[in-house]
Design a protein around this motif. Structure first.
Motif, PDB file in Angstrom:
ATOM      1  N   MET A   1       0.835  -1.177   0.000  1.00 17.64           N
ATOM      2  CA  MET A   1       0.000   0.000   0.000  1.00 17.64           C
ATOM      3  C   MET A   1       0.883   1.244   0.000  1.00 17.64           C
ATOM      4  SD  MET A   1      -3.240  -0.628   0.042  1.00 17.64           S
ATOM      5  CE  MET A   1      -3.469  -2.274  -0.529  1.00 17.64           C
ATOM      6  N   GLN A   2       0.429   2.209  -0.706  1.00 20.28           N
ATOM      7  CA  GLN A   2       1.146   3.471  -0.812  1.00 20.28           C
ATOM      8  C   GLN A   2       0.530   4.531   0.095  1.00 20.28           C
ATOM      9  OE1 GLN A   2       0.843   5.120  -4.748  1.00 20.28           O
ATOM     10  NE2 GLN A   2       3.010   5.642  -4.752  1.00 20.28           N
ATOM     11  N   SER A   3      -0.771   4.388   0.356  1.00 15.09           N
ATOM     12  CA  SER A   3      -1.460   5.378   1.182  1.00 15.09           C
ATOM     13  C   SER A   3      -2.669   4.742   1.862  1.00 15.09           C
ATOM     14  CB  SER A   3      -1.921   6.559   0.318  1.00 15.09           C
ATOM     15  OG  SER A   3      -2.914   6.132  -0.605  1.00 15.09           O
ATOM     16  N   TYR A   4      -3.174   5.426   2.882  1.00 17.75           N
ATOM     17  CA  TYR A   4      -4.402   5.020   3.567  1.00 17.75           C
ATOM     18  C   TYR A   4      -5.267   6.247   3.775  1.00 17.75           C
ATOM     19  CZ  TYR A   4      -2.967   0.302   4.587  1.00 17.75           C
ATOM     20  OH  TYR A   4      -2.610  -1.007   4.464  1.00 17.75           O
ATOM     21  N   PHE A   5      -6.568   6.034   3.683  1.00 16.68           N
ATOM     22  CA  PHE A   5      -7.519   7.107   3.917  1.00 16.68           C
ATOM     23  C   PHE A   5      -8.350   6.776   5.144  1.00 16.68           C
ATOM     24  CE2 PHE A   5     -11.811   8.788   3.546  1.00 16.68           C
ATOM     25  CZ  PHE A   5     -11.565  10.134   3.355  1.00 16.68           C
ATOM     26  N   GLY A  58      -9.013   1.665   7.609  1.00 17.76           N
ATOM     27  CA  GLY A  58      -8.690   2.635   6.579  1.00 17.76           C
ATOM     28  C   GLY A  58      -8.764   2.005   5.195  1.00 17.76           C
ATOM     29  N   VAL A  59      -8.927   2.838   4.194  1.00 22.11           N
ATOM     30  CA  VAL A  59      -8.999   2.375   2.808  1.00 22.11           C
ATOM     31  C   VAL A  59      -7.627   2.569   2.175  1.00 22.11           C
ATOM     32  CG1 VAL A  59     -10.136   2.712   0.596  1.00 22.11           C
ATOM     33  CG2 VAL A  59     -11.435   3.007   2.709  1.00 22.11           C
ATOM     34  N   GLY A  60      -7.047   1.480   1.707  1.00 26.08           N
ATOM     35  CA  GLY A  60      -5.707   1.540   1.138  1.00 26.08           C
ATOM     36  C   GLY A  60      -5.695   1.874  -0.338  1.00 26.08           C
ATOM     37  N   GLY A  61      -4.595   2.466  -0.734  1.00 27.77           N
ATOM     38  CA  GLY A  61      -4.426   2.800  -2.142  1.00 27.77           C
ATOM     39  C   GLY A  61      -2.989   2.520  -2.572  1.00 27.77           C
ATOM     40  N   PRO A  62      -2.759   2.274  -3.820  1.00 25.27           N
ATOM     41  CA  PRO A  62      -3.768   2.197  -4.853  1.00 25.27           C
ATOM     42  C   PRO A  62      -4.625   0.942  -4.703  1.00 25.27           C
ATOM     43  CG  PRO A  62      -1.606   1.706  -5.779  1.00 25.27           C
ATOM     44  CD  PRO A  62      -1.420   2.031  -4.326  1.00 25.27           C
ATOM     45  N   PRO A  63      -5.778   0.891  -5.324  1.00 31.07           N
ATOM     46  CA  PRO A  63      -6.283   1.792  -6.345  1.00 31.07           C
ATOM     47  C   PRO A  63      -6.994   3.015  -5.779  1.00 31.07           C
ATOM     48  CG  PRO A  63      -7.791  -0.033  -6.127  1.00 31.07           C
ATOM     49  CD  PRO A  63      -6.653  -0.274  -5.162  1.00 31.07           C
ATOM     50  N   ARG A  64      -7.333   3.053  -4.505  1.00 33.87           N
ATOM     51  CA  ARG A  64      -8.118   4.150  -3.935  1.00 33.87           C
ATOM     52  C   ARG A  64      -7.173   5.226  -3.411  1.00 33.87           C
ATOM     53  NH1 ARG A  64     -13.066   2.294  -1.262  1.00 33.87           N
ATOM     54  NH2 ARG A  64     -13.361   4.516  -0.930  1.00 33.87           N
ATOM     55  N   SER A  65      -6.529   5.950  -4.288  1.00 34.64           N
ATOM     56  CA  SER A  65      -5.547   6.958  -3.902  1.00 34.64           C
ATOM     57  C   SER A  65      -5.945   8.375  -4.268  1.00 34.64           C
ATOM     58  CB  SER A  65      -4.201   6.656  -4.568  1.00 34.64           C
ATOM     59  OG  SER A  65      -3.704   5.412  -4.143  1.00 34.64           O
ATOM     60  N   GLY A  66      -7.151   8.581  -4.770  1.00 38.17           N
ATOM     61  CA  GLY A  66      -7.557   9.920  -5.195  1.00 38.17           C
ATOM     62  C   GLY A  66      -6.917  10.289  -6.519  1.00 38.17           C
ATOM     63  N   GLN A  67      -7.053  11.545  -6.861  1.00 42.09           N
ATOM     64  CA  GLN A  67      -6.493  12.060  -8.109  1.00 42.09           C
ATOM     65  C   GLN A  67      -4.962  11.955  -8.078  1.00 42.09           C
ATOM     66  OE1 GLN A  67      -7.418  16.189  -8.840  1.00 42.09           O
ATOM     67  NE2 GLN A  67      -7.360  15.890 -11.038  1.00 42.09           N
ATOM     68  N   SER A  68      -4.373  11.625  -9.179  1.00 45.52           N
ATOM     69  CA  SER A  68      -2.920  11.469  -9.278  1.00 45.52           C
ATOM     70  C   SER A  68      -2.197  12.764  -8.916  1.00 45.52           C
ATOM     71  CB  SER A  68      -2.543  11.043 -10.702  1.00 45.52           C
ATOM     72  OG  SER A  68      -1.162  10.825 -10.796  1.00 45.52           O
TER      73      SER A  68
END
Length: 73
Positions: A1-5, A58-68
């Motif tokens: 994962m690259q990010s979490y929301f 939390g929701v992991g990204g990608p794919p859920r990472s918002g706008q590039s």
């Protein structure tokens, strides 16, 4: 994962427990990395135990990472 929301509701819930901040931990769920968030008091002690929550959905990204952008691409 690259990010979490983590959404506003869970952040407000953590802070609404009387905390002065939030501490983030790295964890594993069946071998999959995830983040855990807990409230922290004025002395930076974790708020754990009866009546306190741990944010672990939390929701992991990608794919859920918002706008590039430069952080997620």
């Amino acid at each position: 994962m690259q990010s979490y929301f983590l959404g506003r509701k869970i952040i407000e819930t953590l802070l609404g427990q009387g905390g002065m901040g939030i501490r983030i931990y790295y964890g594993l769920d069946s071998g999959v990395p995830q983040l855990l968030a807990v409230g922290a008091d004025a002395n930076e002690n974790d708020q754990l135990g009866d009546g306190f929550i741990i944010a672990d959905e939390g929701v992991g990204g990608p794919p859920r990472s918002g706008q590039s952008n430069f952080l997620n691409s």
